[in-house]
Design a protein around this motif. Structure first.
Motif, PDB file in Angstrom:
ATOM      1  N   ILE A 169       0.843  -1.215   0.000  1.00 24.26           N
ATOM      2  CA  ILE A 169       0.000   0.000   0.000  1.00 24.26           C
ATOM      3  C   ILE A 169       0.865   1.247   0.000  1.00 24.26           C
ATOM      4  O   ILE A 169       0.637   2.194  -0.770  1.00 24.26           O
ATOM      5  CB  ILE A 169      -0.940  -0.015   1.211  1.00 24.26           C
ATOM      6  N   ALA A 170       1.880   1.282   0.875  1.00 29.99           N
ATOM      7  CA  ALA A 170       2.724   2.472   0.988  1.00 29.99           C
ATOM      8  C   ALA A 170       3.445   2.766  -0.314  1.00 29.99           C
ATOM      9  O   ALA A 170       3.502   3.927  -0.771  1.00 29.99           O
ATOM     10  CB  ALA A 170       3.729   2.284   2.128  1.00 29.99           C
ATOM     11  N   VAL A 171       4.015   1.744  -0.938  1.00 26.11           N
ATOM     12  CA  VAL A 171       4.719   1.952  -2.210  1.00 26.11           C
ATOM     13  C   VAL A 171       3.736   2.360  -3.300  1.00 26.11           C
ATOM     14  O   VAL A 171       4.019   3.261  -4.110  1.00 26.11           O
ATOM     15  CB  VAL A 171       5.487   0.675  -2.604  1.00 26.11           C
ATOM     16  N   GLY A 172       2.576   1.711  -3.314  1.00 28.56           N
ATOM     17  CA  GLY A 172       1.601   2.016  -4.345  1.00 28.56           C
ATOM     18  C   GLY A 172       1.077   3.432  -4.288  1.00 28.56           C
ATOM     19  O   GLY A 172       0.736   4.017  -5.321  1.00 28.56           O
ATOM     20  N   LEU A 173       0.993   4.007  -3.085  1.00 27.13           N
ATOM     21  CA  LEU A 173       0.502   5.378  -2.957  1.00 27.13           C
ATOM     22  C   LEU A 173       1.427   6.395  -3.623  1.00 27.13           C
ATOM     23  O   LEU A 173       1.010   7.521  -3.931  1.00 27.13           O
ATOM     24  CB  LEU A 173       0.310   5.731  -1.474  1.00 27.13           C
ATOM     25  N   PHE A 174       2.672   6.000  -3.827  1.00 25.04           N
ATOM     26  CA  PHE A 174       3.628   6.901  -4.487  1.00 25.04           C
ATOM     27  C   PHE A 174       3.736   6.606  -5.981  1.00 25.04           C
ATOM     28  O   PHE A 174       4.541   7.224  -6.671  1.00 25.04           O
ATOM     29  CB  PHE A 174       5.011   6.767  -3.833  1.00 25.04           C
ATOM     30  N   ARG A 175       2.943   5.689  -6.484  1.00 22.39           N
ATOM     31  CA  ARG A 175       2.948   5.382  -7.907  1.00 22.39           C
ATOM     32  C   ARG A 175       1.817   6.134  -8.585  1.00 22.39           C
ATOM     33  O   ARG A 175       0.708   6.215  -8.075  1.00 22.39           O
ATOM     34  CB  ARG A 175       2.741   3.878  -8.142  1.00 22.39           C
ATOM     35  N   SER A 176       2.097   6.633  -9.743  1.00 20.47           N
ATOM     36  CA  SER A 176       1.045   7.284 -10.533  1.00 20.47           C
ATOM     37  C   SER A 176       0.442   6.326 -11.543  1.00 20.47           C
ATOM     38  O   SER A 176      -0.630   6.584 -12.102  1.00 20.47           O
ATOM     39  CB  SER A 176       1.610   8.507 -11.258  1.00 20.47           C
ATOM     40  N   ALA A 177       1.140   5.211 -11.789  1.00 20.47           N
ATOM     41  CA  ALA A 177       0.664   4.212 -12.739  1.00 20.47           C
ATOM     42  C   ALA A 177       1.232   2.857 -12.335  1.00 20.47           C
ATOM     43  O   ALA A 177       2.229   2.786 -11.605  1.00 20.47           O
ATOM     44  CB  ALA A 177       1.092   4.571 -14.164  1.00 20.47           C
ATOM     45  N   PRO A 178       0.642   1.784 -12.783  1.00 15.63           N
ATOM     46  CA  PRO A 178       1.167   0.455 -12.421  1.00 15.63           C
ATOM     47  C   PRO A 178       2.589   0.240 -12.927  1.00 15.63           C
ATOM     48  O   PRO A 178       2.915   0.610 -14.060  1.00 15.63           O
ATOM     49  CB  PRO A 178       0.188  -0.504 -13.103  1.00 15.63           C
ATOM     50  N   LEU A 190      -2.599  -6.050  -7.606  1.00 14.08           N
ATOM     51  CA  LEU A 190      -2.131  -4.870  -6.875  1.00 14.08           C
ATOM     52  C   LEU A 190      -0.659  -5.004  -6.509  1.00 14.08           C
ATOM     53  O   LEU A 190       0.103  -4.025  -6.588  1.00 14.08           O
ATOM     54  CB  LEU A 190      -2.982  -4.681  -5.615  1.00 14.08           C
ATOM     55  N   ALA A 191      -0.241  -6.205  -6.093  1.00 17.46           N
ATOM     56  CA  ALA A 191       1.178  -6.400  -5.776  1.00 17.46           C
ATOM     57  C   ALA A 191       2.033  -6.204  -7.013  1.00 17.46           C
ATOM     58  O   ALA A 191       3.132  -5.616  -6.952  1.00 17.46           O
ATOM     59  CB  ALA A 191       1.382  -7.804  -5.193  1.00 17.46           C
ATOM     60  N   ASP A 192       1.546  -6.682  -8.136  1.00 19.80           N
ATOM     61  CA  ASP A 192       2.255  -6.532  -9.404  1.00 19.80           C
ATOM     62  C   ASP A 192       2.370  -5.062  -9.786  1.00 19.80           C
ATOM     63  O   ASP A 192       3.438  -4.578 -10.200  1.00 19.80           O
ATOM     64  CB  ASP A 192       1.505  -7.310 -10.483  1.00 19.80           C
ATOM     65  N   ALA A 193       1.246  -4.332  -9.649  1.00 14.68           N
ATOM     66  CA  ALA A 193       1.226  -2.923 -10.034  1.00 14.68           C
ATOM     67  C   ALA A 193       2.062  -2.057  -9.107  1.00 14.68           C
ATOM     68  O   ALA A 193       2.696  -1.088  -9.546  1.00 14.68           O
ATOM     69  CB  ALA A 193      -0.214  -2.420 -10.057  1.00 14.68           C
ATOM     70  N   SER A 194       2.087  -2.386  -7.843  1.00 10.35           N
ATOM     71  CA  SER A 194       2.786  -1.560  -6.858  1.00 10.35           C
ATOM     72  C   SER A 194       4.252  -1.912  -6.727  1.00 10.35           C
ATOM     73  O   SER A 194       5.115  -1.027  -6.699  1.00 10.35           O
ATOM     74  CB  SER A 194       2.095  -1.691  -5.503  1.00 10.35           C
ATOM     75  N   LEU A 195       4.571  -3.196  -6.650  1.00  8.30           N
ATOM     76  CA  LEU A 195       5.939  -3.629  -6.348  1.00  8.30           C
ATOM     77  C   LEU A 195       6.689  -4.135  -7.567  1.00  8.30           C
ATOM     78  O   LEU A 195       7.920  -4.273  -7.525  1.00  8.30           O
ATOM     79  CB  LEU A 195       5.898  -4.738  -5.286  1.00  8.30           C
ATOM     80  N   GLY A 196       5.959  -4.449  -8.645  1.00 15.64           N
ATOM     81  CA  GLY A 196       6.595  -5.022  -9.821  1.00 15.64           C
ATOM     82  C   GLY A 196       6.570  -6.539  -9.767  1.00 15.64           C
ATOM     83  O   GLY A 196       6.385  -7.141  -8.711  1.00 15.64           O
ATOM     84  N   HIS A 197       6.774  -7.148 -10.908  1.00 12.69           N
ATOM     85  CA  HIS A 197       6.741  -8.614 -10.985  1.00 12.69           C
ATOM     86  C   HIS A 197       8.124  -9.164 -10.653  1.00 12.69           C
ATOM     87  O   HIS A 197       8.870  -9.630 -11.528  1.00 12.69           O
ATOM     88  CB  HIS A 197       6.298  -9.045 -12.389  1.00 12.69           C
ATOM     89  N   ASN A 198       8.452  -9.113  -9.378  1.00 18.43           N
ATOM     90  CA  ASN A 198       9.780  -9.522  -8.918  1.00 18.43           C
ATOM     91  C   ASN A 198       9.648 -10.332  -7.633  1.00 18.43           C
ATOM     92  O   ASN A 198       8.564 -10.822  -7.303  1.00 18.43           O
ATOM     93  CB  ASN A 198      10.666  -8.287  -8.703  1.00 18.43           C
ATOM     94  N   TRP A 199      10.736 -10.434  -6.866  1.00 13.15           N
ATOM     95  CA  TRP A 199      10.715 -11.233  -5.639  1.00 13.15           C
ATOM     96  C   TRP A 199       9.695 -10.707  -4.636  1.00 13.15           C
ATOM     97  O   TRP A 199       9.093 -11.481  -3.883  1.00 13.15           O
ATOM     98  CB  TRP A 199      12.110 -11.264  -5.011  1.00 13.15           C
TER      99      TRP A 199
END
Length: 613
Positions: free
Chosen positions: A187-196, A292-301
């Protein structure tokens, strides 16, 4: 509590004294880990339930995700505030059952109890299947073995809970912490994203959003609200299990309830904000939380950490039921609505019988569903809404009768909660009726009927025993002890020593058969008995059939007829092997005799154990 319950509890308990120690009870932190996993894990499917309903109205409908979530968060605040008051008013636990029992009457309290029982049982099955579904999504090769994996997970959770609720809480603290940190990081990281950052998780999956819908009706919003309220399951578990907390129990439980409400509300609102920010579109075969995890954190570990933490917590969220249902069953047992065995505790404050019963019924549900989550989900949450509604309504009456400070405001708050959860119960039942919810509509009254049947049985037993009335003074009657024997041994000697200590008259009996080998054995026993001369008559019971129990029971019946005023006791000597495996070497003759005497006579049965050390 009836005398039957008190006597049984005294006989079963292996502890020295009424309280084996506070170390086997929960703190606020361990209580949160043991009793909130169900509610915490609901963020994995609560927001998704909202989005899937609103998707029927297209992209315009998805725009209402945040308002619907805020309404649910408001209801969550009402429920947390209400259950804080329930904890204070009913520190013995029981939640909605305890509230209804005091303020709404016996029948309503049983409806609340039945709804809680159904909710707890279904929660175990749904939680385990959902967790295993997440596992098989990551490793498709395991899909064919999902039922076996479900049963293995259930066995693991059961084994942990049999060691005590504190032990289970310690085991589950780490997974709970990892999940909460992972979701808040998302959630915290996603709030600073403007796009996925990434949409890889949804690539190749068909969208379930309607194309041409442009309007959102009140019924659709109501249905989305009711579906999203599945995220509120587990909020009542802490109030149901207050006796499991350390002193001061009510205060610790209240703290755990508030922390649970705060964490759950923040996660639900945070995820709803990200759904709106990223304009997420639900896709078939991939969860909203994964997108949401993909959009916020990326498709990584980090994406896989969130997925793995969700999978583990979903599987372990069944522990909420193992913490709440046994305590509820204990209260029902004290009130004579379930067998008194459920009121017993082991040395680690474990309601062993409640834990095992929950595991058995949950295993049956898993076998019925084949480990398929979709088969069980339509049955879920109806019982929760019924329990919520009953508890809120009861608290309204509680405030009206107490009339303390600001009672009108509190009653209004609970009344609004009762209205909302009542509407939710009706909507969920109506919309899911053809998907299997009709089973709950049938099971609920049947369970209430079962409670009342048990209560009537205990009432008849109490009347027969004269519980609550002062009995006549005890008087001594002549006593006759009958000892079945098959030969001379230390076991026979010990049995006769005990018998002559208990009775005015003792008779040894042996069953004989009309076969050459058996006649020789009987003659040898007569000869040895005369040589031993123990001062006790040996009575031979001829039998045309090779049976033991029938002839002994028939002889006891004749003794009753010839000695109508005597107290007849059948003392059955049995060996106690030094090793457990050696029990398979026994012929079980004593059990056969005891069963026949119990079924056909009124004689007292005493089974004398002779240890082979």
């Amino acid at each position: 509590m009836s005398i039957l319950t008190a006597r049984s509890a005294t006989a079963e308990s292996t502890t020295a004294g009424p309280d084996p120690g506070e170390k086997h009870r929960l703190t606020a932190l361990t209580g949160l880990a043991a009793l909130s996993l169900d509610a915490m894990a609901s963020v994995a499917y609560g927001p998704e339930a909202i989005v899937l309903v609103l998707a029927a109205a297209g992209g315009h409908g998805l725009g209402f995700t945040l308002p619907v979530t805020l309404a649910i968060a408001g209801l969550l605040a009402v429920l947390v505030a209400s259950y804080r008051q329930v904890i204070a008013a009913f520190p013995d636990g029981g939640g909605s059952y305890a509230v209804a029992k005091r303020h709404l009457g016996r029948r309503t309290s049983l409806v609340a109890a039945a709804s809680l029982v159904l909710d707890y049982v279904l929660n175990v099955a749904v939680a385990v299947t959902a967790g295993v579904a997440a596992l098989t999504s990551a490793f498709p090769g395991l899909y064919g073995d999902r039922l076996v994996i479900c049963l293995a997970v259930l066995a693991l959770i059961t084994a942990v809970n049999l060691r005590g609720i504190v032990e289970s809480a310690k085991v589950f603290i780490a997974p709970t912490a990892v999940f909460v940190v992972a979701v808040f990081t998302l959630i915290a990281v996603g709030l600073f994203r403007s796009a996925p950052v990434s949409t890889a998780a949804a690539d190749g999956h068909a969208s379930v959003v309607a194309d041409n819908a442009t309007t959102v009706g009140a019924l659709l919003l109501l249905k989305a609200f009711a579906s999203g309220c599945s995220a509120l399951t587990g909020v009542e578990a802490i109030a149901n299990a207050v006796p499991s907390f350390r002193e001061p129990r009510a205060r610790r439980a209240q703290h755990a309830e508030v922390v649970l409400g705060g964490l759950l509300g923040a996660m639900l609102i945070g995820l709803a904000v990200l759904i709106s920010r990223f304009e997420l579109r639900p896709a078939d075969g991939v969860t909203v939380l994964a997108q949401l995890a993909d959009a916020s954190l990326g498709h990584n570990w980090a994406f896989y950490v969130v997925q793995f933490a969700t999978m583990v917590l979903l599987a372990l969220s069944a522990n909420t039921s193992f913490g709440g249902l046994p305590v509820l069953l204990e209260l029902l047992a004290r009130d004579n609505f379930v067998p008194h065995v459920f009121a017993l505790k082991a040395d680690r404050q474990v309601h062993r019988h409640g834990v095992l019963a929950l595991a058995a019924v949950s295993a049956a549900l898993l076998l019925f569903s084949g480990g398929d989550t979709n088969t069980l989900v339509p049955l879920f949450a109806i019982g929760v809404f019924v329990g919520f509604t009953v508890a809120q309504t009861g608290m309204v009456l509680h405030w009206r009768r107490e009339r303390g400070t600001n009672w009108r405001g509190r009653a209004l708050l609970n009344g609004a909660g009762a209205l909302l959860t009542g509407v939710g119960a009706v909507v969920v039942t109506a919309t899911k009726f053809h998907d299997g919810a009709w089973l709950i509509v049938i099971a609920l009254p049947l369970l209430v009927l079962a409670f009342e049947t048990v209560d009537r049985a205990y009432t008849r037993i109490g009347e027969r025993l004269g519980i609550g009335r002062i009995p006549e003074p005890p008087c001594r009657a002549s006593s006759l002890v009958i000892v079945p024997v098959v030969g001379l041994s230390k076991l026979t000697c010990e049995a006769l020593n005990t018998a002559v200590s208990l009775g005015d008259e003792v008779r040894a009996v042996t069953v004989t058969y009309d076969e050459p080998a058996d006649r020789e054995t009987a003659a040898a026993l007569r000869r040895d008995w005369e040589l031993w001369n123990p001062g006790v008559d040996l009575v031979e019971l001829p039998s045309a059939r090779r049976t033991v129990g029938g002839p002994v029971a028939a002889y006891v019946g004749k003794v009753h007829e010839t000695h109508p005023g005597a107290r007849v006791t059948v003392l059955i000597p049995e060996t106690e092997p030094a090793r457990r495996w050696q029990r398979i070497l026994q012929n079980r003759r004593g059990a056969v005799v005891a069963r026949a005497v119990r079924r056909n006579t009124d004689a007292a049965i005493c089974r004398l154990r002779f240890p082979l050390t």
